[in-house]
Design a protein around this motif. Structure first.
Motif, PDB file in Angstrom:
ATOM      1  N   TYR A 102       0.834  -1.210   0.000  1.00  0.00           N
ATOM      2  CA  TYR A 102       0.000   0.000   0.000  1.00  0.00           C
ATOM      3  C   TYR A 102       0.862   1.250   0.000  1.00  0.00           C
ATOM      4  O   TYR A 102       0.648   2.176  -0.788  1.00  0.00           O
ATOM      5  CB  TYR A 102      -0.920  -0.048   1.220  1.00  0.00           C
ATOM      6  CG  TYR A 102      -1.681   1.214   1.509  1.00  0.00           C
ATOM      7  CD1 TYR A 102      -2.668   1.665   0.653  1.00  0.00           C
ATOM      8  CD2 TYR A 102      -1.428   1.939   2.671  1.00  0.00           C
ATOM      9  CE1 TYR A 102      -3.386   2.813   0.924  1.00  0.00           C
ATOM     10  CE2 TYR A 102      -2.139   3.084   2.955  1.00  0.00           C
ATOM     11  CZ  TYR A 102      -3.113   3.518   2.082  1.00  0.00           C
ATOM     12  OH  TYR A 102      -3.821   4.654   2.356  1.00  0.00           O
ATOM     13  N   LEU A 113      -7.607   5.199  -4.744  1.00  0.00           N
ATOM     14  CA  LEU A 113      -7.598   3.842  -5.280  1.00  0.00           C
ATOM     15  C   LEU A 113      -6.764   2.897  -4.414  1.00  0.00           C
ATOM     16  O   LEU A 113      -7.182   1.765  -4.126  1.00  0.00           O
ATOM     17  CB  LEU A 113      -7.074   3.851  -6.715  1.00  0.00           C
ATOM     18  CG  LEU A 113      -7.093   2.521  -7.451  1.00  0.00           C
ATOM     19  CD1 LEU A 113      -8.512   1.953  -7.501  1.00  0.00           C
ATOM     20  CD2 LEU A 113      -6.537   2.696  -8.851  1.00  0.00           C
ATOM     21  N   LEU A 117      -8.314  -0.353  -2.447  1.00  0.00           N
ATOM     22  CA  LEU A 117      -7.798  -1.703  -2.689  1.00  0.00           C
ATOM     23  C   LEU A 117      -7.255  -2.336  -1.412  1.00  0.00           C
ATOM     24  O   LEU A 117      -7.506  -3.511  -1.131  1.00  0.00           O
ATOM     25  CB  LEU A 117      -6.701  -1.665  -3.755  1.00  0.00           C
ATOM     26  CG  LEU A 117      -7.161  -1.520  -5.192  1.00  0.00           C
ATOM     27  CD1 LEU A 117      -5.971  -1.323  -6.117  1.00  0.00           C
ATOM     28  CD2 LEU A 117      -7.960  -2.742  -5.601  1.00  0.00           C
ATOM     29  N   ALA A 120     -10.177  -3.309   0.875  1.00  0.00           N
ATOM     30  CA  ALA A 120     -10.931  -4.441   0.338  1.00  0.00           C
ATOM     31  C   ALA A 120     -10.164  -5.748   0.531  1.00  0.00           C
ATOM     32  O   ALA A 120     -10.730  -6.751   0.973  1.00  0.00           O
ATOM     33  CB  ALA A 120     -11.245  -4.216  -1.135  1.00  0.00           C
ATOM     34  N   LEU A 121      -8.871  -5.736   0.218  1.00  0.00           N
ATOM     35  CA  LEU A 121      -8.075  -6.957   0.363  1.00  0.00           C
ATOM     36  C   LEU A 121      -7.906  -7.348   1.827  1.00  0.00           C
ATOM     37  O   LEU A 121      -7.996  -8.527   2.185  1.00  0.00           O
ATOM     38  CB  LEU A 121      -6.720  -6.784  -0.313  1.00  0.00           C
ATOM     39  CG  LEU A 121      -6.763  -6.682  -1.843  1.00  0.00           C
ATOM     40  CD1 LEU A 121      -5.386  -6.324  -2.394  1.00  0.00           C
ATOM     41  CD2 LEU A 121      -7.279  -7.968  -2.453  1.00  0.00           C
TER      42      LEU A 121
END
Length: 164
Positions: A102, A113, A117, A120-121
């Motif tokens: 990240y 974004l 991501l 979510a992961l």
């Protein structure tokens, strides 16, 4: 009683105290947000410690009134709720690697974004909340961070991908 949660709560209180003290050395305008966050973290950590201590008190009272057999049944139920240690350590390692990734891709993908991501992961690995809650909470968190750090504090955070 979950000793890990108790220790995490105590650690949170200590970290919040360090950040609060450190922020008190900043200029007044710059110190407001870090101090607010430090107080919020300290209060949430204190709530976690209080919750664990209350659970311990409830379990000991239950043990005294119902006997050892009933207490062992409660302890067995609590043990069944905790995932195996290997699975937990795999999740911790995966989320740590996600956090490293990240930070590495934030300037390329942009804050919005990259954060979406990552969240979510991480939530897919943990599987602790429903996706509807995760989407709503993620959108609110991203919007609040953008509002506070970009609009209020005027920090230059790359919001969008660099290739756009």
């Amino acid at each position: 009683m979950n000793v890990s949660r108790l220790l995490l709560g105590l650690f949170g209180i200590v970290v919040a105290g360090v950040f609060f003290f450190d922020a008190s050395q900043y200029p007044r305008a710059a110190a407001q947000m870090p101090m607010i966050y430090a107080v919020a973290v300290a209060l949430l950590s204190l709530a976690m410690v209080a919750s664990e201590l209350r659970l311990q008190r409830r379990a000991s009272a239950f043990r005294e009134t119902e006997g050892t057999k009933a207490y062992q049944s409660v302890a067995a139920d609590e043990a069944n709720e905790v995932p195996p240690a290997a699975k937990r350590w795999t999740a911790v390692a995966a989320i740590f690697l996600l956090a490293v990734g990240y930070v590495a891709v934030m300037t390329t993908l942009g804050y919005v974004l990259a954060t979406a991501l990552f969240m979510a992961l991480a939530l897919a690995i943990l599987r602790t909340v429903k996706w509807t809650f995760a989407l709503i909470a993620g959108a609110v968190l991203i919007a609040m961070i953008c509002l506070v750090f970009v609009q209020f504090l005027g920090l230059p955070i790359p919001l969008l991908p660099s290739f756009l």
